[in-house]
Design an enzyme around this catalytic site. Sequence first.
Site, PDB file in Angstrom:
ATOM      1  N   TYR A 118     -56.227  86.613 -17.975  1.00 10.75           N
ATOM      2  CA  TYR A 118     -55.212  85.291 -16.704  1.00 10.75           C
ATOM      3  C   TYR A 118     -56.354  84.073 -16.515  1.00 10.75           C
ATOM      4  O   TYR A 118     -57.467  84.253 -16.011  1.00 10.75           O
ATOM      5  CB  TYR A 118     -54.882  84.945 -15.934  1.00 10.75           C
ATOM      6  N   GLU A 206     -51.858  76.774 -17.347  1.00  9.00           N
ATOM      7  CA  GLU A 206     -51.559  78.331 -16.670  1.00  9.00           C
ATOM      8  C   GLU A 206     -51.844  78.985 -18.269  1.00  9.00           C
ATOM      9  O   GLU A 206     -50.442  78.762 -19.010  1.00  9.00           O
ATOM     10  CB  GLU A 206     -50.246  79.006 -16.051  1.00  9.00           C
TER      11      GLU A 206
END
Length: 396
Positions: A118, A206
């Site tokens: 991530y 993101e």
Amino acid sequence: MNIHEYQGKEILSSFGVRIQRGIVAQDAKEAVEAAKKLTEQTGTGWHVIKAQVHAGGRGKGGGVKLAKNLQEVEDLAGQIIGMNLVTPQTSAEGKKVHQVLIAEDVYYPGDSEPEEYYMSVLLNRGTGRNMIMYSTEGGVDIETVAEETPHLIFNEEIDPAVGLLPFQARRIAFNLGLSGNAFKEMTKFVMALYEAFTKSDSSLFEINPVLKTSDDKILAVDAKVTLDDNALFRHKDYAEMRDVREESPVEVEAREVGLNYVDLDGNVGCMVNGAGLAMATMDLIKQAGGEPANFLDVGGTADAKRVEEAFRLILKDDKVKAILVNIFGGIVRCDRVAQGIVDAYKNMGNIHVPIIVRLQGTNADIAKEIIDNSGLDVYSAVEFQEAADKVQEVLS
Ligand code: GDP
Ligand code: MN
């Protein structure tokens, strides 16, 4: 401004960030053409079909599917385009899918050990610095990771005077447990990603997941990119990426007439000048037991025309059962606003909900007289609390 995954990836790629390659398609036929073209470029016959909507969690909602041949590409693209995709991040009705991204399958068939990470880039409002937030736990809900295993989330803060330094990129690669070629690839990825973030004037990146393939390539498989609206004037090509189909129609209309409007779920419409006062007004409505239907900052000029535009927007929402006008007359005179409200009310002729008006500041007393003598379903209030109580009274 939010953009689609495929557009976010275009921006990333233009700064040298390696991405999962793909081609966007509007229908099943285009999807097949896209898949053929991709196979020529990449050599893989397997593709993922990815719904392009402004919401995450598409995989969970059935908006990301693997196709092993052209027939499956056609079938799956046909199924996904036109569907109402419901994900953990959409409303219960979901979002209509208008287009799909046909992307190369980067989890190579038989790749036993692809790693998912991530990574996001955003402003840390506490320190006033950009930071890279990252984790070894990619591909899953980062909120869950934050709750259950917070020690697996790392932050790297960036000094605005010098920018991201190579040793910081190396620290990130190290904390992600990488070595050898993958380590080098990750530092390149991170440096390019941060350059893309600053040069594109984005407020959020993101990337979930960032993928490490078994042959040590590091690439962005997903891309959620939010561009800073206030910087769009210097990125004309990004401004064109706006997809109004993804935005609330009322918000689109508000932007066109230059009003700052955000749709909410309650039943009390708000018309306020100044963002701070608008927030305070919403708080007060809640405290008095109501729920704001919107945030609306009419700005400095609250004349009849503007007031009318604002009323029109608020009344598009049929949940609205009352309107609270809370205006501070500093530059704009209260009596002009009051006259504007009365004129707009008469002019529109179709206002069917009570309006509570609180005007404070220059000529507030004259304004109150104008409201009180109007003979309309409009009530004046002097104090903040009085206005909120009056709203509750007309609602009950
Ligand atoms: P999101 O669900 O909206 O976050 O969409 P993502 O782009 O993150 O995709 C969801 C999931 O689809 C990923 O976490 C992967 O597990 C899977 N996925 C994405 N690309 C590929 C691919 O090329 N091959 C395979 N097999 N799975 C993929
Ligand atoms: Mn994702």
